[in-house]
Scaffold this active site. Sequence first.
Site, PDB file in Angstrom:
ATOM      1  CG  ASP B 259      29.411  16.120  90.762  1.00 19.01           C
ATOM      2  OD1 ASP B 259      28.722  16.932  90.430  1.00 19.01           O
ATOM      3  OD2 ASP B 259      30.634  16.459  91.086  1.00 19.01           O
ATOM      4  CD  GLU B 385      19.659  13.743  93.935  1.00 19.72           C
ATOM      5  OE1 GLU B 385      18.511  13.956  94.570  1.00 19.72           O
ATOM      6  OE2 GLU B 385      20.883  13.491  94.097  1.00 19.72           O
TER       7      GLU B 385
END
Lengths: 361, 408
Positions: B259, B385
């Site tokens: 996050d 990612e």
Amino acid sequence: MFDLEMTEDQKLIHDTVASFAKAEIRPIAHDCDESGTIPPGLAEKGFELGLVHSAIPEEQGGYGETRSAVTGAIVAEELAWGDLAIAMHLLTPRLLVYPLLEAGSAQQIAQVLPPFALGHQVATAAVVEPRFDFDTTRFTTTAAAKDGGFVVNGAKCFVPLADESQTILVLAQLDEEPAAFLVPRGAAGVSIGEREKNMGVKALATYEVGFENVQVPASARVGDAAAISRILNRSRIALGALAIGMARAASDYARDYAKERKAFGVAIAQKQAIAFMLAEMAIEIDASRLLLWEAAWMLDQGKEATRECVLAKRYASNACLKITDNAVQVLGGHGYVRDHPVEMWLRNARGFSSFEGMAIV
Amino acid sequence: MIDFELSESIVNSRQMIHMVAEQLMRPISREYDEREHEKPTEFLETMWKVSAGTSFGADREADKKAAASGPKESNLASCVNIEELSWGDAGLYLSIPNPGLGGAAVLAAGTAEQKQRFLAPFKGGEMKWGAMAITEPHCGSDSAALQTTAVRDGDDWVLNGTKIYCTSGLMAAEKSDGFVVVWATVDKTAGRAGIKSFVVPAHTPGMKVIKVENKMGIRASDTAMIVFEDCRIPLDNILGSAEVQTGNEGFKGAMATFDATRPLVAASALGIGRAALDFAREALERAGVKIRYGAAASTLTALERDFMEIESELQAARLLTWRAAWMMDRGKRNNLEASMAKAKAGLAVTRVTQKAVEFLGPLGYSRKLLLEKWMRDAKINDIFEGTQQINMLIVARRILGYSSKDLS
């Protein structure tokens, strides 16, 4: 400082309009689309929300609130979540009021606006022209100086509520630049055509309007070319926000349906083919809104933002078309029948590539 | 209040970093694309001197405290700065000595003592790198399927397994006194709940880089394959609790690192996209082609339409990225928004750079210009990612209220 939090005032306005859209607009949207009418009385309720008169100065009986384009975008999105045609119908008086607030002379404001602060009044603007190469930088409707005033000639279409409006704001080409004029509907040479039959926004009554040697006084001209550019930009924000609101309606509906509908033993939302469409809808709605808010914020800052407004409106319109199309797709055959609202949203969505100047913040 | 103006301090640092990008990175950009596996030592030393001590990622506790004491914007500032560095050169940006994604994991899941122990050495001395090792030869997006094991043996954890695609892995494991954060399972029968992350200091016996990948782009950055063979680390090098909890809590904690890092990766994508867009715009203008924004739709050329489309795609991606960072700064949970930003930015930069090459025709395809390199560099942003698809899956789960079991 970068911030995406609404002010307390904006939150209040947002919540008020959102609950109005949910309680008063959405329940009648289907019937309005089928019948091509909007119940009398709804516009008065819209008036009570302050959609038009809150921005009118106190001297003319309004609340004198600033016309923030960002706040306007928030309001338009929520109304269109309820229904696009009804949202445009409710916002129609602004087509005259807001350009006057943007660029009107003190005399025009004092003369025209007071009734709009007292109660619902119908008014409109004639911007779009019935041709494929319609161009907001070069109208084919013309105005020419004559006898100390102007004479207007040409044809317009998509003029909402033209038959009921006392005054029409007409955009026309004056020599090399666009210009705007206040034209009484009853003026000699103004002809209101049959109500248009369009693919979508069927509840919104729109008309072709013809102008044949319509003579208006010099005092009828509103603002200059720069003001028209600002007005068109504020219109792009409004239309983009309406597109986002309707896209969100379609996306919400498709999401809820996909969680209910079972196929192969699971909810269809549990299949990536469907889930990814829904995810893309969510991303594109947020992306559209951020682009639109940024452009609106630039207008509120008094910056030149034609590029940003054009791009944001294009982006939101394209996103809306794709999202409503995918919403129909998620429902499959059920999306194609008129018992569900998604086919209406798709029909409505196609309009944004043709709509210019039909709503304003 | 809705406001799109960046603060003065962000604008100032952006200007400064833009100079670094323009004067230190662009001139060596092509050179270190061609000389893969060589390091631009002078550039790295300079960057180490000016940036030592800065971290990558977010310290949740610190963010929460700061959010309580007033508006903070360090995550947003990082995004803006990273966009600028990547405008200079994304491969060089990734190779800058810093704690990297490993540092982000320490910040997200480590104790105060661990943050001090592992990150303080980055404040000075010789250049150091941090890295994160998750992907394995047989599993990438499905990180819950990883097979690297961590077994407790007395006062040690013993790691065994193979990791691939570890950014700056060579520098972190062997060429500096940095560290590698390794994801491993302490209990294969526990599935996700058994997965923990461990800090392995550089030069730890049993950790060995056996390959550095040859890649399509970001060639200035090393991407390592690392083997762990009875690699022993102290017990207190585990990030978070060693306990295998029921449910997904432990795994969720590890995933929470993303996050913080996804907006930063998205920001890097934006920089490459802007480089290509700016370059294409200027080249077209020199050739007499100007994009007419206010023109009637019927008169727009295909090029103008394409240009306007990619320009808005990139700006949309930028605003989604800034939103995700802004939420971190305000202490708001941003799991959904971080994935939205990453999914959008990875795709946008891929499209933007591919279109930019097309706009310039044979010039765009030639290695005389950097455009083709930016297109190659861009593609990784759609993959690492979390691929675009994995981020879409996360977005879908969040908006549907589904678990990973409901929607896989």
